[in-house]
Design an enzyme around this catalytic site. Structure first.
Site, PDB file in Angstrom:
ATOM      1  N   GLU A 210       0.822  -1.217   0.000  1.00  0.00           N
ATOM      2  CA  GLU A 210       0.000   0.000   0.000  1.00  0.00           C
ATOM      3  C   GLU A 210       0.850   1.257   0.000  1.00  0.00           C
ATOM      4  O   GLU A 210       0.565   2.216  -0.723  1.00  0.00           O
ATOM      5  CB  GLU A 210      -0.959   0.013   1.200  1.00  0.00           C
ATOM      6  CG  GLU A 210      -2.115  -0.976   1.112  1.00  0.00           C
ATOM      7  CD  GLU A 210      -1.768  -2.368   1.616  1.00  0.00           C
ATOM      8  OE1 GLU A 210      -0.595  -2.594   2.011  1.00  0.00           O
ATOM      9  OE2 GLU A 210      -2.666  -3.236   1.623  1.00  0.00           O
TER      10      GLU A 210
ATOM     11  N   HIS B 265     -10.265  -4.426  10.077  1.00  0.00           N
ATOM     12  CA  HIS B 265     -10.970  -4.284   8.787  1.00  0.00           C
ATOM     13  C   HIS B 265     -12.310  -3.578   8.966  1.00  0.00           C
ATOM     14  O   HIS B 265     -13.235  -3.794   8.189  1.00  0.00           O
ATOM     15  CB  HIS B 265     -11.215  -5.655   8.141  1.00  0.00           C
ATOM     16  CG  HIS B 265      -9.997  -6.261   7.524  1.00  0.00           C
ATOM     17  ND1 HIS B 265      -8.953  -6.748   8.262  1.00  0.00           N
ATOM     18  CD2 HIS B 265      -9.652  -6.450   6.225  1.00  0.00           C
ATOM     19  CE1 HIS B 265      -8.019  -7.231   7.446  1.00  0.00           C
ATOM     20  NE2 HIS B 265      -8.424  -7.052   6.209  1.00  0.00           N
TER      21      HIS B 265
END
Lengths: 330, 343
Positions: free
Chosen positions: B77, B146
């Site tokens: 990322e 998450h």
């Protein structure tokens, strides 16, 4: 196309050994004036001098086109000058003046200039890695044939994003060169205490070609960089240069008492035997490409240019505090 | 709960036939239209190509635009976000897909120290026109890494703009505006809303300027300022309040920065009461900032302190009854509003 010609010294052609001498002496004399301004308390902030490492920036940037990209570091004055920055606009920025490259908003550690392909000096160690890779990506997507060089110190070998970037660059065959300047010290710590394994085993793991180069030999740097740049430009992907060099001064100007992390005799050895400017001067004379008088003339002209640049910066006005909110958003 | 929640019509031109799209479909349409309009727009992220991300929101884009413009990345990322920053500076207009907003933690140096500051540090010379699409929202039983709603983080940083749409109409118009903007923008999409929230979206091209709030329901007794997933919650609470004679106004800022302070303050000056509800953490979050803007701007018209409801100050837990206890509900809002209105 070579880097932007500097009109101050005539008769010094781009891409020639004499031009490389001129560029190195420019960095040396620029940095000596930074040291002088700083120690006289005329320059705010921090000053990280590039003295001793000039052959790296010059050897690489002389292998680039004016529209190629670089990312630089906190020790970035040499990269910026070698890529074509104007000394008077750099000094103005270092002194926090409106006329500076970044209107005084960036300072010594953030010189940036689209006109010379300088994506910016970056004060996050390894901060340029992904940015340079992205510029190479854009160049490839847009079919521009531009190459990006990411300058970083060996301290950035400890940053994960460098490895993420090298992986992406090799997967996508991006025209980017990772130029690791190993000046032996991560700030105040010898790199052997921070760096496991072999530095060039890292690019090898991603399949990047790597060359280890004497970073005090500007011609060797230029030759290696030229090979990497040509390879990248023709679409063969990224490369890695490990440039062994030495920081003659402290981590920053105020880093005076250094014996607790590096011995004086080591510094003296590098300065006496491995000065890149002196080495190249001696070679020019021995090859008959210049005589001492010519080198002296170049140095004198560059010194005059630097003095004028300092004077320009000192006389330039500070930015209006009312404008502090400008440039936050485009 | 029904499978989908209908949203009211947006301020579309009258006489235009309005289709119903889901939140996710509206986002996909915005991406496709902008990629057709501008060849410099590229989409980068994990499993964005054939897979279309786990949420399938970008499914089909690779077929139209090819793998050079819809680019699967390694699970890096920070690397691909930083790459997008460099590419944005040098001629592209990248969109990066951060599959779970929790992964903002992985890209914060690229976002905060690079993207947000490059324009300013360079004295306005370099620009970073890019969009970071990130998800948010709990109740998918995905646990603590998450499920977070971290939109307060980028909202805190000068140089970034932050969009947090609640309806398909807003999502499409704001995303198109974000892609055309010359600044780095973090765009938060509620995961639950992708399939669940459905609403009218006009056929023709439109953008919604960043920094303009929208009154989702007019009212006179209390203002419920709500963002993203909490807009549906606020509308549900408003319907419950109506039954006991309380007429609530629901205002959606749509972007946390720029923030449409004027619309928020004017609403509260009219209603004299205000609750701010947001799915981000309650402490040091969006609700605190908006409440203080309103308290400063509408102080003499307020009947009492501005109240706030946010996510409970705990890591989001896995077990359904635990997780559900962390997210603001219609009942929470209803109870607080009723108390504030003395009914």
């Amino acid at each position: 196309m070579a880097t932007a010609p500097n009109p101050a010294t005539t008769g010094v052609e781009a891409g020639t050994p004499l031009r490389m001498y001129r560029q190195m002496i420019a960095i040396r004399l620029f940095e000596e004036r930074v040291n002088d301004l700083y120690t006289r308390a005329l320059m705010p902030g921090l000053a990280h001098l590039y003295i001793g490492e000039e052959a790296v920036a010059v050897g690489i940037c002389e292998a680039l086109r004016a529209d190629d990209y670089i990312t630089s570091t906190h020790r970035g004055h040499g990269h910026c000058l070698a890529k074509g920055a104007a000394p008077h606009l750099m000094f103005a920025e270092l002194l926090g003046k409106e006329a500076g490259y970044c209107k005084g908003k960036g300072g010594s550690m953030h010189i940036a200039d689209p006109a010379t392909g300088n994506l910016g000096a970056n004060a996050i160690v390894g901060g340029g890695a992904a940015l340079a890779t992205g510029a190479a990506y854009a160049s490839k997507v847009l079919g521009q044939g531009r190459v990006a060089v990411c300058f970083f110190g060996e301290g950035a070998l400890g940053q994960g994003v460098l490895y993420e970037s090298m992986n992406l660059a090799q997967l996508w065959k991006l025209p980017v060169i990772y130029a690791c300047e190993n000046n032996l010290y991560n700030e105040y710590t010898h790199y052997s205490e921070t760096t496991a394994g072999d530095p060039v085993a890292r690019p090898a793991a991603f399949g990047l070609p790597a060359e280890t180069v004497d970073g005090q030999d500007v011609r060797a740097v230029h030759a290696a960089a030229s090979r990497m740049v040509e390879r990248a430009r023709r679409g063969d992907g990224p490369g890695f240069l490990l440039l062994n060099t030495y920081r003659f001064r402290g981590h920053h100007v105020g880093d005076i008492a250094r014996e607790y992390y590096r011995p004086k005799h080591e510094e003296q050895h590098w300065m006496a035997e491995r000065d890149p400017v002196a080495l190249h001067a001696a070679w020019l004379v021995s090859e008959g490409l210049a005589d001492q008088a010519m080198l002296d003339r170049i140095e004198k002209e560059v010194a005059a240019e630097m003095d004028a640049a300092v004077e320009f910066a000192q006389n330039a006005p500070y930015p209006d505090p009312q404008r502090v909110d400008e440039d936050v958003y485009a | 709960m029904p499978d989908t929640v209908a949203t009211g019509p947006g301020p579309a031109p009258s006489g235009t036939a309005l289709r119903e799209l889901t939140f996710g479909e509206a986002i996909r349409e915005a991406l496709a239209e902008e990629m057709r309009r501008d060849p410099r727009v590229v989409l980068l992220g994990e499993d964005v190509a054939e897979a279309g991300t786990p949420f399938k929101v970008v499914k089909g884009l690779v077929e139209e635009f090819g793998k050079d413009r819809v680019v699967d990345t390694p699970i890096s990322e920070a690397g691909f976000t930083g790459l997008a920053v460099g590419a944005a500076m040098t001629g592209l207009r990248p969109i990066v897909d951060i599959m779970f907003g929790d992964f903002l933690a992985l890209i914060m140096d690229q976002v905060v120290n690079q993207a947000a500051k490059i324009h300013y540090m360079s004295g306005g010379k370099w620009k970073v026109p890019m969009v970071i699409r990130a998800t948010m929202g709990a109740t998918r039983r995905s646990a603590a890494q998450h499920s977070q709603s971290l939109h307060a983080w980028p909202s805190h940083v000068p140089g970034l703009k932050v969009a947090i749409p609640s309806t398909p109409y807003d999502a499409k118009g704001l995303l198109k505006a974000a892609i055309r903007d010359d600044n780095p923008i973090v765009f938060f999409e509620d995961k639950i809303s992708y399939a669940k929230v459905k609403g009218p979206v006009p056929d023709e091209d439109y953008v919604i300027p960043l920094g303009v709030a929208d009154i989702k329901r007019e009212g006179r007794d209390i203002t419920l300022v709500a963002t993203s997933s909490m807009v549906q919650v606020a509308l549900g609470a408003a319907a419950m309040l109506e039954e006991i004679g309380i007429n609530a106004e629901v205002v959606d800022p749509r972007t946390t920065w720029p923030l449409d302070e004027k619309t928020l303050i004017e609403s509260v000056r009219k209603t004299s009461r205000c609750i701010v509800v947001d799915e981000g953490y309650y402490r040091y979050g969006i609700t605190g900032e908006i409440a203080s803007v309103i308290a400063e701007g509408a102080f003499y018209d307020l009947d009492g302190p501005v109240r706030r409801i946010g996510a409970r100050h705990v890591p989001v837990p896995f077990s359904p009854p635990l997780e559900d206890a962390t997210v603001p509900t219609e009942r929470d809002l209803f109870t607080m509003a009723r108390q504030m209105c003395n009914k």
